[in-house]
Design an enzyme around this catalytic site. Structure first.
Site, PDB file in Angstrom:
ATOM      1  N   GLU A 171     -60.812 -17.097   1.949  1.00 41.71           N
ATOM      2  CA  GLU A 171     -59.968 -16.331   1.028  1.00 41.71           C
ATOM      3  C   GLU A 171     -60.140 -14.837   1.248  1.00 41.71           C
ATOM      4  O   GLU A 171     -61.179 -14.381   1.727  1.00 41.71           O
ATOM      5  CB  GLU A 171     -60.355 -16.665  -0.420  1.00 41.71           C
ATOM      6  CG  GLU A 171     -59.303 -17.387  -1.221  1.00 41.71           C
ATOM      7  CD  GLU A 171     -58.006 -16.630  -1.456  1.00 41.71           C
ATOM      8  OE1 GLU A 171     -57.599 -15.807  -0.622  1.00 41.71           O
ATOM      9  OE2 GLU A 171     -57.387 -16.877  -2.490  1.00 41.71           O
ATOM     10  N   ASP A 172     -59.122 -14.085   0.871  1.00 36.19           N
ATOM     11  CA  ASP A 172     -59.209 -12.637   0.954  1.00 36.19           C
ATOM     12  C   ASP A 172     -60.012 -12.061  -0.202  1.00 36.19           C
ATOM     13  O   ASP A 172     -60.916 -11.257  -0.016  1.00 36.19           O
ATOM     14  CB  ASP A 172     -57.803 -12.010   1.014  1.00 36.19           C
ATOM     15  CG  ASP A 172     -56.846 -12.592  -0.034  1.00 36.19           C
ATOM     16  OD1 ASP A 172     -57.276 -13.386  -0.894  1.00 36.19           O
ATOM     17  OD2 ASP A 172     -55.647 -12.265   0.016  1.00 36.19           O
ATOM     18  N   PHE A 210     -57.209  -2.568  -8.263  1.00 30.51           N
ATOM     19  CA  PHE A 210     -56.282  -3.265  -7.372  1.00 30.51           C
ATOM     20  C   PHE A 210     -56.379  -2.663  -5.979  1.00 30.51           C
ATOM     21  O   PHE A 210     -56.152  -1.477  -5.783  1.00 30.51           O
ATOM     22  CB  PHE A 210     -54.846  -3.189  -7.895  1.00 30.51           C
ATOM     23  CG  PHE A 210     -53.929  -4.138  -7.173  1.00 30.51           C
ATOM     24  CD1 PHE A 210     -53.866  -5.470  -7.553  1.00 30.51           C
ATOM     25  CD2 PHE A 210     -53.169  -3.708  -6.095  1.00 30.51           C
ATOM     26  CE1 PHE A 210     -53.055  -6.366  -6.878  1.00 30.51           C
ATOM     27  CE2 PHE A 210     -52.354  -4.604  -5.404  1.00 30.51           C
ATOM     28  CZ  PHE A 210     -52.294  -5.923  -5.802  1.00 30.51           C
ATOM     29  N   VAL A 211     -56.747  -3.492  -5.009  1.00 29.02           N
ATOM     30  CA  VAL A 211     -56.966  -3.000  -3.650  1.00 29.02           C
ATOM     31  C   VAL A 211     -55.947  -3.593  -2.675  1.00 29.02           C
ATOM     32  O   VAL A 211     -55.388  -4.662  -2.915  1.00 29.02           O
ATOM     33  CB  VAL A 211     -58.403  -3.313  -3.165  1.00 29.02           C
ATOM     34  CG1 VAL A 211     -59.421  -2.529  -3.982  1.00 29.02           C
ATOM     35  CG2 VAL A 211     -58.706  -4.811  -3.232  1.00 29.02           C
ATOM     36  N   ASP A 255     -60.450 -12.712  -7.798  1.00 30.23           N
ATOM     37  CA  ASP A 255     -60.329 -11.815  -8.949  1.00 30.23           C
ATOM     38  C   ASP A 255     -60.649 -12.614 -10.204  1.00 30.23           C
ATOM     39  O   ASP A 255     -61.793 -12.689 -10.626  1.00 30.23           O
ATOM     40  CB  ASP A 255     -58.912 -11.219  -8.974  1.00 30.23           C
ATOM     41  CG  ASP A 255     -58.723 -10.220 -10.101  1.00 30.23           C
ATOM     42  OD1 ASP A 255     -59.693  -9.958 -10.829  1.00 30.23           O
ATOM     43  OD2 ASP A 255     -57.607  -9.704 -10.255  1.00 30.23           O
TER      44      ASP A 255
HETATM   45  P1  IMP Z   1     -57.278 -14.791  -8.794  1.00 24.59           P
HETATM   46  O1  IMP Z   1     -56.611 -16.126  -9.057  1.00 24.59           O
HETATM   47  O2  IMP Z   1     -57.146 -13.868  -9.982  1.00 24.59           O
HETATM   48  O3  IMP Z   1     -58.710 -14.930  -8.345  1.00 24.59           O
HETATM   49  O4  IMP Z   1     -56.449 -14.056  -7.664  1.00 24.59           O
HETATM   50  C1  IMP Z   1     -56.238 -14.670  -6.454  1.00 24.59           C
HETATM   51  C2  IMP Z   1     -55.244 -13.989  -5.558  1.00 24.59           C
HETATM   52  O5  IMP Z   1     -54.624 -12.851  -6.134  1.00 24.59           O
HETATM   53  C3  IMP Z   1     -55.911 -13.470  -4.306  1.00 24.59           C
HETATM   54  O6  IMP Z   1     -56.055 -14.461  -3.339  1.00 24.59           O
HETATM   55  C4  IMP Z   1     -54.969 -12.374  -3.878  1.00 24.59           C
HETATM   56  O7  IMP Z   1     -53.913 -12.915  -3.127  1.00 24.59           O
HETATM   57  C5  IMP Z   1     -54.451 -11.834  -5.189  1.00 24.59           C
HETATM   58  N1  IMP Z   1     -55.217 -10.635  -5.587  1.00 24.59           N
HETATM   59  C6  IMP Z   1     -56.222 -10.541  -6.494  1.00 24.59           C
HETATM   60  N2  IMP Z   1     -56.691  -9.294  -6.589  1.00 24.59           N
HETATM   61  C7  IMP Z   1     -55.971  -8.559  -5.705  1.00 24.59           C
HETATM   62  C8  IMP Z   1     -55.999  -7.154  -5.318  1.00 24.59           C
HETATM   63  O8  IMP Z   1     -56.775  -6.314  -5.794  1.00 24.59           O
HETATM   64  N3  IMP Z   1     -55.092  -6.789  -4.364  1.00 24.59           N
HETATM   65  C9  IMP Z   1     -54.203  -7.653  -3.797  1.00 24.59           C
HETATM   66  N4  IMP Z   1     -54.154  -8.961  -4.123  1.00 24.59           N
HETATM   67  C10 IMP Z   1     -55.023  -9.408  -5.074  1.00 24.59           C
HETATM   68 MG    MG Z   2     -54.979 -14.803  -1.594  1.00 22.97          MG
END
Ligand code: IMP
Ligand code: MG
Length: 183
Positions: free
Chosen positions: A103-104, A156-157, A107
């Site tokens: 994963e990238d 947000f990055v 969050d």
């Molecule tokens: P989560 O479900 O909140 O953990 O977010 C998952 C997905 O949201 C990541 O795999 C990213 O694709 C996107 N995401 C979360 N934070 C960022 C950010 O800071 N920049 C860009 N994409 C983000």
């Molecule tokens: Mg992602």
């Protein structure tokens, strides 16, 4: 793309291209050690993990297989919706496989926690997670991320695969997007 091209859109660099590369080499060594001679399937989460997958796989001094999933959780905004949809599923069966999700960023952790459960329910032998970046929120949900590149502040990055409305993925470092860009 170099930082210079978009320097007015960002407020600070979180990780340089070189820092990311060095950390991924370290993690690749740890993964190789942990899995020993077991077959390993890397599952990249499109599109954000494309750079991470390319770098991790090449840093691994052993055979790996690669497959891809695309899920949506964010739409085009900057907040997680909590609703996960499969846009592209795996090509191959994963019964009895050792799977490592690539994963990238984590969050809220909602996407990964859902994905890990989903892959385990298909009969994978193990499903571990590697993420390049992790935000503080991730600590609050129950998602056990085994390999983390960098813990970063809750901003947000963009860059290194991470986008804002599909842009900045090709930026070679990771940087905080200036709030003026989305407010
Ligand atoms: P989560 O479900 O909140 O953990 O977010 C998952 C997905 O949201 C990541 O795999 C990213 O694709 C996107 N995401 C979360 N934070 C960022 C950010 O800071 N920049 C860009 N994409 C983000
Ligand atoms: Mg992602």
């Amino acid at each position: 793309m170099d930082l210079e091209r978009v320097k007015d859109d960002i407020t600070e660099v979180v990780a340089t291209r070189e820092q990311i590369h060095n950390r991924i080499v370290e993690i690749a060594a740890a993964i190789s050690k942990d899995y020993g001679d077991r077959d390993l399937l890397l599952v990249g989460v499109l599109k954000g993990a494309v750079m991470a997958m390319a770098d991790l796989a090449r840093a691994m001094q052993r055979h790996v297989e690669m497959d891809w999933m695309a899920v949506s959780s964010y739409g085009s905004g900057t907040k997680s919706s909590g609703v996960v949809r499969i846009l592209k599923d795996l090509d191959r069966d994963i019964t009895d496989r050792d799977v490592l999700i690539v994963e990238d960023i984590v969050d809220s952790g909602l996407t990964l926690s859902w994905l890990q459960t989903n892959l385990l329910s298909r009969g994978a032998k193990s499903v571990e997670i590697f993420t390049v970046f992790r935000k503080p929120e991730a600590a609050k949900v129950h998602v056990d991320v085994k390999y983390v590149g960098f813990d970063i502040p809750p901003a947000f990055v963009v860059g290194y695969g991470l986008d804002f409305s599909e842009k900045y993925r090709n930026l070679d470092c990771v940087a905080v997007l200036a709030p003026k860009m989305y407010s």
